[in-house]
Scaffold this motif. Sequence first.
Motif, short mmCIF file in Angstrom:
data_model
loop_
_atom_site.label_atom_id
_atom_site.label_comp_id
_atom_site.label_asym_id
_atom_site.label_seq_id
_atom_site.Cartn_x
_atom_site.Cartn_y
_atom_site.Cartn_z
N MET A 1 0.82 -1.19 0.00
CA MET A 1 0.00 0.00 0.00
C MET A 1 0.87 1.26 0.00
O MET A 1 0.55 2.24 -0.65
CB MET A 1 -0.92 -0.04 1.22
CG MET A 1 -1.94 1.04 1.19
SD MET A 1 -3.04 0.85 -0.20
CE MET A 1 -4.56 0.89 0.59
N PHE A 2 1.97 1.20 0.74
CA PHE A 2 2.88 2.34 0.79
C PHE A 2 3.52 2.60 -0.57
O PHE A 2 3.71 3.76 -0.96
CB PHE A 2 3.95 2.09 1.86
CG PHE A 2 4.98 3.18 1.94
CD1 PHE A 2 4.66 4.42 2.47
CD2 PHE A 2 6.26 2.97 1.47
CE1 PHE A 2 5.60 5.42 2.54
CE2 PHE A 2 7.21 3.97 1.53
CZ PHE A 2 6.88 5.19 2.07
N ILE A 3 3.80 1.53 -1.30
CA ILE A 3 4.43 1.68 -2.62
C ILE A 3 3.46 2.34 -3.60
O ILE A 3 3.86 3.16 -4.42
CB ILE A 3 4.89 0.30 -3.15
CG1 ILE A 3 5.90 -0.34 -2.19
CG2 ILE A 3 5.49 0.41 -4.53
CD1 ILE A 3 7.20 0.41 -2.05
N LEU A 4 2.19 2.01 -3.49
CA LEU A 4 1.19 2.64 -4.36
C LEU A 4 1.08 4.14 -4.06
O LEU A 4 0.98 4.96 -4.98
CB LEU A 4 -0.17 1.96 -4.18
CG LEU A 4 -1.28 2.42 -5.10
CD1 LEU A 4 -0.92 2.18 -6.55
CD2 LEU A 4 -2.57 1.73 -4.74
N LEU A 5 1.12 4.50 -2.81
CA LEU A 5 1.12 5.92 -2.43
C LEU A 5 2.37 6.62 -2.96
O LEU A 5 2.30 7.75 -3.45
CB LEU A 5 1.03 6.06 -0.91
CG LEU A 5 1.03 7.48 -0.37
CD1 LEU A 5 -0.24 8.21 -0.79
CD2 LEU A 5 1.18 7.47 1.13
N PHE A 6 3.49 5.93 -2.89
CA PHE A 6 4.76 6.46 -3.40
C PHE A 6 4.65 6.70 -4.91
O PHE A 6 5.13 7.71 -5.43
CB PHE A 6 5.86 5.45 -3.07
CG PHE A 6 7.24 6.02 -3.02
CD1 PHE A 6 7.54 7.09 -2.20
CD2 PHE A 6 8.25 5.45 -3.77
CE1 PHE A 6 8.82 7.60 -2.13
CE2 PHE A 6 9.53 5.95 -3.72
CZ PHE A 6 9.81 7.02 -2.90
N PHE A 7 4.00 5.78 -5.62
CA PHE A 7 3.78 5.93 -7.05
C PHE A 7 2.92 7.16 -7.35
O PHE A 7 3.20 7.93 -8.25
CB PHE A 7 3.13 4.68 -7.64
CG PHE A 7 2.78 4.81 -9.09
CD1 PHE A 7 3.75 4.67 -10.06
CD2 PHE A 7 1.48 5.08 -9.48
CE1 PHE A 7 3.43 4.80 -11.40
CE2 PHE A 7 1.15 5.21 -10.81
CZ PHE A 7 2.13 5.07 -11.77
N LEU A 8 1.85 7.33 -6.59
CA LEU A 8 0.95 8.46 -6.82
C LEU A 8 1.62 9.80 -6.52
O LEU A 8 1.37 10.79 -7.22
CB LEU A 8 -0.32 8.30 -6.00
CG LEU A 8 -1.24 7.16 -6.44
CD1 LEU A 8 -2.40 7.02 -5.47
CD2 LEU A 8 -1.73 7.37 -7.85
N ILE A 9 2.46 9.83 -5.52
CA ILE A 9 3.21 11.05 -5.23
C ILE A 9 4.17 11.36 -6.38
O ILE A 9 4.29 12.50 -6.82
CB ILE A 9 3.95 10.93 -3.89
CG1 ILE A 9 2.95 10.93 -2.74
CG2 ILE A 9 4.98 12.04 -3.72
CD1 ILE A 9 3.55 10.61 -1.39
N GLY A 10 4.84 10.34 -6.89
CA GLY A 10 5.73 10.53 -8.03
C GLY A 10 4.98 10.98 -9.27
O GLY A 10 5.46 11.82 -10.03
#
Length: 70
Positions: free
Chosen positions: A1-10
């Motif tokens: 879930m954290f990686i998906l948030l990281f993707f959206l921030i990027g």
Amino acid sequence: MFILLFFLIGFGFAVSGGVSMIIYLNVIPAGLSFQDYMQLPQAKGALIFFMLGIITMGFSLNKLTRIFVK
């Protein structure tokens, strides 16, 4: 879930930087040269946001594919 948030921030960084660089294209008809255009996004930070977003998205996509594709 954290990686998906990281993707959206990027993705947000890449979009904001890319849109800013496209907006700066309107400066070229005002009499500035192409070299001046290349220096403008660097001075304003749009290029940094764009590259940071691309790198962040690449990192998170790499992690997401390792998680979901086994």
